[in-house]
Design an enzyme around this catalytic site. Sequence first.
Site, PDB file in Angstrom:
ATOM      1  N   ASP A   1      57.083  96.463  40.059  1.00 42.77           N
ATOM      2  CA  ASP A   1      56.834  95.343  39.144  1.00 42.77           C
ATOM      3  C   ASP A   1      55.561  94.596  39.495  1.00 42.77           C
ATOM      4  OD1 ASP A   1      58.271  94.432  41.502  1.00 42.77           O
ATOM      5  OD2 ASP A   1      58.408  92.476  40.531  1.00 42.77           O
TER       6      ASP A   1
ATOM      7  N   GLU B   1      60.342  92.761  42.949  1.00 35.93           N
ATOM      8  CA  GLU B   1      59.913  92.163  44.215  1.00 35.93           C
ATOM      9  C   GLU B   1      59.309  90.793  43.978  1.00 35.93           C
ATOM     10  OE1 GLU B   1      56.973  91.248  47.455  1.00 35.93           O
ATOM     11  OE2 GLU B   1      56.643  91.518  45.300  1.00 35.93           O
TER      12      GLU B   1
END
Length: 480
Positions: free
Chosen positions: A78, A145
């Site tokens: 991400d 994350e």
Amino acid sequence: MAVLENLQPKEVFNFFEEICNIPHGSGNLQQISDYLVKFAKDRNLDVIQDEELNVIIKKPGTAGYEDREPIILQGHMDMVAVKDPDVNKDMTKEGLDVETDGKFVWAKGTSLGGDDGIAVAYCLALLDSDTIPHPPLEVVITTNEETGMDGARAIDLSSLKGKKLLNMDNEEEGVLLVSCAGGARFHSNIKVSRKEMTGEAYEVAIGGLLGGHSGEMIKKERGNANYILARTLMNVADTVKFGVLTMEGGVADNAIPSLAKATIILDSAADKAAFDAAIAKVEKEIHEELAVKDPGFKIETKALGNKTEQVVDEASFKKMVGLTISLPNGVQANSASIEGLVETSLNLGIMKLTADELQLEYSVRSSVEQSKELLLKKLELITEAFGGYHSTNSSYPGWAYKEDSELRKHMVAVYKELNGVEPQVVAIHAGVECGLFSEKIEDLDCVSIGPDMEAIHSTGERLSVESTAKTWEFVKAILK
């Protein structure tokens, strides 16, 4: 034609551009996760995709390396998806418009996601190669994350055999990251009441700020647009009567907000000239404070016409602005043992006024666990004192320095052989997933590296082409 096809290492930049073409902001990861699974299946590699969309891909060692200890390669899929205010792009559905001058890569009007798309690209290039020698590889690509390490927290690593982990979520080439702060996400909320108000409406926008990653850039003491907006409204309210209709700013708890705005309605008896003068006074004061740290700071107002709306009443306004100003923000303590390292900080990353409450979201960090807990308790007490309520989630541990690290010693030697100088070995205030992995795998040996990147989590993000190539050679040499 691919934009990055002439850059070297070609195999890395080809995969990086493919990743950039897939929307992959935090929380919007089904497509990129499925892409990774298909990549593995197309090459007959073992692959696991879990409910959190984490992906684990395994590849046997090359000839002569089959019986060596596996190495874990790790990054996250991400990115912090931000864009300039004038950019008409839906980052949940559209890829990035990557550009390059041969020295740097960036995305037009948006963040680039080099954090951590370049790690994924390195992993894919290794998994795709038939010529690069390596031991058995266990590639772990995690999700979300940037919004609390949720993927790393949930992932089951019991299928892994490796005890050495190379994390590629660092942003400075020639630096071996060996320890980091722990953190948590704190939510402070306060209920508001509204009343009807008629008058001239205006947008008040805080802008021109540099922003950046709240772990890396918090030490720069850059302006926080959310905090500045609350301060602006508080100060203007001392001389001019108005009602607040909307307030919002920020895109992620761990990104220093560079833009925040409010919609206000002036009381029918209010003097527009007095309003303009109050705004100008606040702008001048804050500009003087940020002259060196954030010189582009500005406050802009825009007339929206006469409106009748439900605005926050006076009592609620005092509570919500008082809460925002009273909660701490920024650096709270510096390390006494490591010069230049922030020990404890927090960042007001997201602010949102809904119909009935103000929502504030903070990223809290500390390399000292008890300091983190004390700061969280302080936030709770202040929130409660203003009549609000709170919650804490996405807590993650710090990553402790490992005194006897075979991986670190090997990497220092390899880097010196390649470059003629030793790399820096450092601890940082930002969080990486190594702490969570160390909790899951006993006696795990971790080091984090990466190429040079500038202004991550912002639209000024740039990835160095030369550094990407140097890091690629370093990774290959580590594995060999």
